[in-house]
Write an enzyme that holds these catalytic residues in place. Structure first.
Site, short mmCIF file in Angstrom:
data_model
loop_
_atom_site.label_atom_id
_atom_site.label_comp_id
_atom_site.label_asym_id
_atom_site.label_seq_id
_atom_site.Cartn_x
_atom_site.Cartn_y
_atom_site.Cartn_z
N ARG A 58 16.18 12.90 -88.91
CA ARG A 58 15.12 13.42 -89.91
C ARG A 58 15.50 14.94 -90.39
O ARG A 58 15.22 15.01 -91.78
CB ARG A 58 13.55 13.59 -89.24
CG ARG A 58 12.59 14.31 -90.23
CD ARG A 58 11.33 14.17 -89.55
NE ARG A 58 11.12 14.47 -88.13
CZ ARG A 58 10.92 15.65 -87.53
NH1 ARG A 58 11.20 16.66 -88.19
NH2 ARG A 58 10.99 15.75 -86.24
N ASP A 183 10.54 15.41 -113.98
CA ASP A 183 10.58 14.13 -113.49
C ASP A 183 11.67 13.47 -114.35
O ASP A 183 11.23 13.02 -115.26
CB ASP A 183 9.27 13.17 -113.18
CG ASP A 183 9.52 11.60 -112.87
OD1 ASP A 183 10.45 11.40 -112.65
OD2 ASP A 183 8.38 11.63 -112.19
N LYS A 208 14.16 3.33 -109.11
CA LYS A 208 14.39 2.86 -110.39
C LYS A 208 15.94 2.84 -110.71
O LYS A 208 16.68 2.02 -109.98
CB LYS A 208 13.74 3.83 -111.59
CG LYS A 208 12.27 4.03 -111.01
CD LYS A 208 11.23 2.84 -110.91
CE LYS A 208 9.92 3.02 -110.26
NZ LYS A 208 9.11 4.50 -110.68
#
Ligand SMILES: *Cc1c(COP(=O)(O)O)cnc(C)c1O
Length: 393
Positions: A58, A183, A208
């Site tokens: 993590r 973004d 994407k």
């Protein structure tokens, strides 16, 4: 791998790859949750940060780190933090950079859940938010409050493809003591590098273009200033919305062909956009590479290509859009973008349904708007499929 002054195609292939003592050409998948300490003393030194090394996945993992380094290099940032999804990346930026009583300015035309996370989640933590049309600089200026800490822009924005001036917004924000996050999902670092224009943080939905094969959900946050990195990494460690080693491996593999894919997709999209713009059943086409785009010249300042997202309004409105989607060949009826296959979808009933009609209308997301994500197929086949599909609407 030492790469001096390499160009972007070279960086895509080689960035981030870790040397291994076995000589692996590709960074192996370290599919392990935890790492063995050599001794109690070694473990103690790692936890105190006195020695560099891995503790727990993590927090840090070599396969994840290799992919993070690749994206940081492509964006020209100091460090990157892999996230479980693009939305986990949006959350990380917000959680690390705004507190209760502070204010965020956000582009009104953004990915639907980005609106919802601000409006429905962060407001419950007493974070204030204004959604404005950030393509007009005067709107950004007048939205500032004394407690504004972050301006979050998406350019080109989803799904209207409206563009915002990263350099001008950054200049205004910095004068007022606020940070700017971009973004950059729709452009990828191949066609737009927001740090070169003054932004502070970049995020991607790596689902994407960066992964590019429609088989991974992942995100990333890239930080320009190394001194801000510990603050972000702390939130990521605590919230735990991290990417896993296997998905990191797949994204890192995708990045090797990123420049090739993105350029081919943009070439195809330009041809498709020109074809649609001249079609009698089309009301208008929005594509950043067409001179008819209202911010075409602004785009030239900050973009080195125009991406492969096209918004098209059919003269027949909602019904025509629906008919096209049910009848078109080749284009897959699905949300998402940036993969090798061309997709088609209807924002009002799909990606932006959760915004509500009123907010959609304000953001110019009309009911008849169809969004096309162009892939790497032969463009003649794509145009032929649209031609047959449009005959039926
Ligand atoms: C898809 C997308 C997101 C969200 O990413 P997920 O990986 O689906 O969580 C955020 N911003 C933009 C522009 C997107 O296209």
């Amino acid at each position: 791998m030492k790469i001096s002054n390499a160009k972007v195609d070279t960086l895509c292939v080689h960035s981030g790859t870790k040397e291994s003592k076995e000589g692996a050409v590709v960074t192996p998948i370290f599919q392990t949750s935890t790492f063995k300490f050599q001794s109690a003393e070694h473990g103690a030194r790692l936890f105190k940060g006195e020695e560099d090394g891995y503790i727990y996945t993590r927090m840090r993992n070599p396969t994840v780190e290799a992919m993070e380094d690749a994206v940081a290099i492509l964006e020209g940032g100091a460090k990157a933090i892999g996230c479980a999804s693009g939305m986990a990346a949006v959350h990380l930026i917000l959680a690390a950079s705004v507190k209760a009583g502070e204010h965020v300015i956000c582009s009104e035309s953004v990915y639907g859940p980005t609106v919802t996370i601000l409006k429905d989640l962060f407001t419950t933590f007493n974070v204030e938010v204004s959604f404005v049309d950030t393509s007009k600089i005067e709107n950004v200026e007048s939205a500032f409050r004394t407690n504004t800490k972050l301006v979050h822009i998406e350019t080109p924005g989803n799904p209207t493809l409206v563009m915002s001036d990263i350099a001008m917004i950054s200049e205004i924000a910095h004068k007022r003591g606020a940070k700017v996050s971009v973004d950059n999902t729709f452009m990828s670092p191949i066609m737009q590098r927001p740090f070169d224009h003054g932004a502070d943080y970049i995020m991607h939905s790596m689902t994407k273009y960066l992964n590019g094969h429609a088989d991974v959900v992942a995100g990333i946050v890239v930080i320009k200033d190394i001194t801000e990195y510990p603050k972000f990494r702390k939130v990521s460690n605590l919230v735990g919305g991290v990417i896993d080693p296997f998905n990191s491996f797949l994204v890192h593999r995708g990045i090797k062909t990123l420049a090739l894919r993105v350029r081919k997709q943009a070439e195809n999209a330009f041809e498709v956009a020109k074809y649609l713009a001249n079609h009698p059943k089309v009301e208008w086409v929005m594509y950043p590479g067409l001179e008819s785009h209202p911010q075409y010249s602004m785009g030239l300042k900050q973009m080195t290509g125009h991406g492969s997202m096209i918004s098209v309004e059919l003269k027949g409105g909602y019904e025509a859009g629906k008919k096209l989607m049910d009848n078109i060949e080749l284009f897959v009826l699905a949300v998402s973008l940036g993969g090798v296959e061309s997709l088609i979808q209807h924002p009002a009933s799909m990606t932006h349904a959760s915004m509500g009609k009123e907010a959609r209308e304000q953001a110019k997301i009309t009911d008849g708007l169809v969004r096309i994500a162009v892939g790497i197929e032969d463009v003649d086949d794509l145009i032929a499929a649209l031609d047959r599909g449009l005959q039926l609407v």
